[in-house]
Design a protein around this motif. Structure first.
Motif, mmCIF file in Angstrom:
data_model
loop_
_atom_site.group_PDB
_atom_site.id
_atom_site.type_symbol
_atom_site.label_atom_id
_atom_site.label_comp_id
_atom_site.label_asym_id
_atom_site.label_seq_id
_atom_site.Cartn_x
_atom_site.Cartn_y
_atom_site.Cartn_z
ATOM 1 N N SER A 1 1.894 6.036 -7.256
ATOM 2 C CA SER A 1 0.751 6.725 -7.826
ATOM 3 C C SER A 1 0.965 8.234 -7.776
ATOM 4 O O SER A 1 0.709 8.943 -8.765
ATOM 5 C CB SER A 1 -0.517 6.348 -7.057
ATOM 6 N N LEU B 1 -8.081 9.054 -6.186
ATOM 7 C CA LEU B 1 -7.954 8.000 -5.175
ATOM 8 C C LEU B 1 -9.273 7.738 -4.463
ATOM 9 O O LEU B 1 -9.557 6.612 -4.066
ATOM 10 C CB LEU B 1 -6.891 8.376 -4.139
ATOM 11 N N VAL C 1 0.842 -1.206 0.000
ATOM 12 C CA VAL C 1 0.000 0.000 0.000
ATOM 13 C C VAL C 1 0.875 1.253 0.000
ATOM 14 O O VAL C 1 0.603 2.217 -0.724
ATOM 15 C CB VAL C 1 -0.976 -0.013 1.200
ATOM 16 N N THR D 1 0.983 3.961 -3.097
ATOM 17 C CA THR D 1 0.682 5.372 -2.875
ATOM 18 C C THR D 1 1.797 6.268 -3.410
ATOM 19 O O THR D 1 1.543 7.246 -4.110
ATOM 20 C CB THR D 1 0.447 5.642 -1.377
#
Length: 166
Positions: free
Chosen positions: A60, A106, A53, A57
């Motif tokens: 991204s 998101l 994760v 993040t």
């Protein structure tokens, strides 16, 4: 001579394909990084999920904000031949707009299955202009006041503006 018009936005299909490519590339790179970082069988599932994760993040953000600031497009948009412009002047979007756009993406994208299920349960037909369930906006414009356009359309717009000023 009349003022050239801002390029019109791209169609939904090309935009969604670019988003799909961005997601795929981000997952691929993050998966390879997690595999190299946590290759030992002793790594727990919780630690692996947290690292995944975190890397997703960061990747991204780098793709959607930093790369878009540098070249006006994320990796998926570059592959699809799209560019991101600021409205109303077709300039480069600034950092704040890109961060708002990234956060909106998101929060909006993961809720799409819920919107479709809710719409199916109430037998409500989807609005024709916004199939994804996002807030109503001007065509091809997102919440942060930017637009995705074809690379060639942006090039023609720049040439037209240069012809007027030069």
């Amino acid at each position: 001579m009349r003022e050239p018009r801002i390029p019109k936005g791209t169609g939904e299909t090309r935009r969604y394909l670019a988003v799909g490519l961005d997601c795929y590339l981000c997952l691929l790179v993050a998966g390879l990084l997690v595999h190299s970082c946590l290759g030992s069988p002793g790594a727990g599932a919780g630690r692996t999920a947290a690292v995944l994760v975190g890397q997703l993040t960061v990747l991204s953000f780098a793709n959607q904000v930093l790369l878009t600031m540098a070249v006006r497009a994320s990796a998926g948009k570059l592959i699809m031949g799209l560019r991101v412009i600021r409205l109303p002047d077709a300039g480069r979007p600034e950092f704040r707009r890109l961060v708002v756009r990234w956060l909106y993406g998101l929060l909006w994208l993961p809720l799409q299955p819920w919107h479709h299920l809710r719409r199916a349960a109430t037998a409500e037909p989807p609005p024709p202009e916004r199939l994804g369930g996002g807030p109503p906006a001007a065509p091809c414009t997102d919440l942060a006041g930017v637009r995705q356009v074809h690379r060639s359309d942006l090039r023609y717009y720049r040439e037209a503006v240069a012809g007027l000023t030069g």
